[in-house]
Design an enzyme around this catalytic site. Structure first.
Site, PDB file in Angstrom:
ATOM      1  N   ASP A   1      37.895  16.589 -17.267  1.00 47.22           N
ATOM      2  CA  ASP A   1      37.272  17.122 -18.477  1.00 47.22           C
ATOM      3  C   ASP A   1      35.761  17.046 -18.335  1.00 47.22           C
ATOM      4  OD1 ASP A   1      39.574  17.251 -20.756  1.00 47.22           O
ATOM      5  OD2 ASP A   1      39.917  15.551 -19.408  1.00 47.22           O
TER       6      ASP A   1
ATOM      7  N   GLY B   1      35.616  11.955 -16.434  1.00 43.98           N
ATOM      8  CA  GLY B   1      34.939  12.999 -17.194  1.00 43.98           C
ATOM      9  C   GLY B   1      33.656  13.404 -16.501  1.00 43.98           C
TER      10      GLY B   1
ATOM     11  N   MET C   1      36.771   4.769 -17.815  1.00 39.33           N
ATOM     12  CA  MET C   1      36.901   3.523 -18.569  1.00 39.33           C
ATOM     13  C   MET C   1      37.360   2.335 -17.721  1.00 39.33           C
ATOM     14  SD  MET C   1      38.442   4.989 -22.183  1.00 39.33           S
ATOM     15  CE  MET C   1      38.177   3.443 -23.062  1.00 39.33           C
ATOM     16  N   GLU C   2      37.268   2.453 -16.379  1.00 40.09           N
ATOM     17  CA  GLU C   2      37.726   1.366 -15.519  1.00 40.09           C
ATOM     18  C   GLU C   2      36.822   1.051 -14.338  1.00 40.09           C
ATOM     19  OE1 GLU C   2      40.724   3.277 -17.771  1.00 40.09           O
ATOM     20  OE2 GLU C   2      39.914   4.168 -15.912  1.00 40.09           O
TER      21      GLU C   2
ATOM     22  N   GLU D   1      48.363   9.214 -12.633  1.00 36.06           N
ATOM     23  CA  GLU D   1      47.455   9.001 -11.505  1.00 36.06           C
ATOM     24  C   GLU D   1      48.131   8.242 -10.372  1.00 36.06           C
ATOM     25  OE1 GLU D   1      43.302   8.801 -14.104  1.00 36.06           O
ATOM     26  OE2 GLU D   1      44.515   6.978 -13.839  1.00 36.06           O
TER      27      GLU D   1
END
Length: 245
Positions: free
Chosen positions: A210, A92, A186-187, A24
């Site tokens: 995803d 996601g 997750m961040e 990223e």
């Protein structure tokens, strides 16, 4: 003063872009017209001083997870005092009409797995904190004018973050609890919380790699380097629209 020291000194007060993974970070490093010769380690995070379109930008690779993101941002606020913070990279797709390759502009941020509802708090709300951390209205307005990725959609709305990956096996609970939420990672919400408590302008521009629970006929995965480029292109467009110091 060394060249790297001068590059990092120029990033004090500059916009800061936060990503989790090397893939990223790569599009920003590729787009830089100038950069430090070596990243500056801050704990487990890596910090890069870049020049993008003639302006200094701090790029921070935090590692995966809420604590890594929050601790890296807290350190960056002390060292570089960025006024603007943007979360970039992959996410996601959560809502059933979101597809891989789409771009998600965050307007509000909640935790997927925070649950203090027994004490009267909203799902995703940390006690003593807002039910949803709001994005900067100015940044959202500027980013809303961005072109959508070719053949894809630019969504704007709520993003979720948590300490667990959301998959086809557990997506049902997240969709039921947060029916309007577009994506999960997750961040981002950890970054939003730190910015909220420290009075910093924040938003997120992440691309869907995803689908947490794809429907029949939907493509469910896109390569990370592809969506990282989509996110980075959008962030670069956003940074160009910001006034320079």
């Amino acid at each position: 003063m060394s060249d790297d020291a001068a590059s990092f000194a120029a990033c004090v007060g500059a916009p800061a872009v936060f990503v989790a993974m090397p893939e990223e970070a790569a599009p920003f490093l590729d787009a830089a017209t100038a950069r430090c010769t070596a990243p500056q380690p801050i704990g487990t995070a890596e910090t890069y001083a870049l020049e993008l379109d003639g302006r200094p930008v701090l790029l921070v690779r935090t590692g995966i997870g809420l604590v890594n993101a929050a601790s890296a941002l807290s350190a960056m606020l002390e060292l570089f005092d960025p006024a603007v913070v943007v979360s970039a990279g992959s996410c996601g797709g959560l809502r059933s009409d979101v597809n891989v390759g789409d771009l998600v502009l965050g307007t509000g941020f909640r935790y997927t797995d925070a649950d203090a509802t027994a004490f009267g708090y909203a799902p995703g709300q940390v006690p003593g904190m807002p039910a949803s951390y709001p994005a900067s209205e100015e940044l959202v307005a500027a980013a809303s004018a961005l072109p959508a990725p070719e053949g894809r959609v630019l969504w704007r709305g709520e993003m979720l973050s948590g300490g667990s990956f959301v998959t086809a096996q557990n997506v049902g609970a997240a969709r039921e609890t947060f029916p309007a939420a577009l994506s999960t990672d997750m961040e981002t919400t950890a970054l939003a919380q730190v910015c909220h408590t420290r009075g910093r302008e924040f938003t997120a521009l992440r691309s869907v790699s995803d689908l947490c629970g794809p429907a029949a006929g939907q493509q469910f995965h896109m390569e990370l380097d592809v969506v990282a480029r989509t996110s980075a292109d959008a962030v670069l467009h956003l940074l160009r629209s910001l006034p320079t110091a």
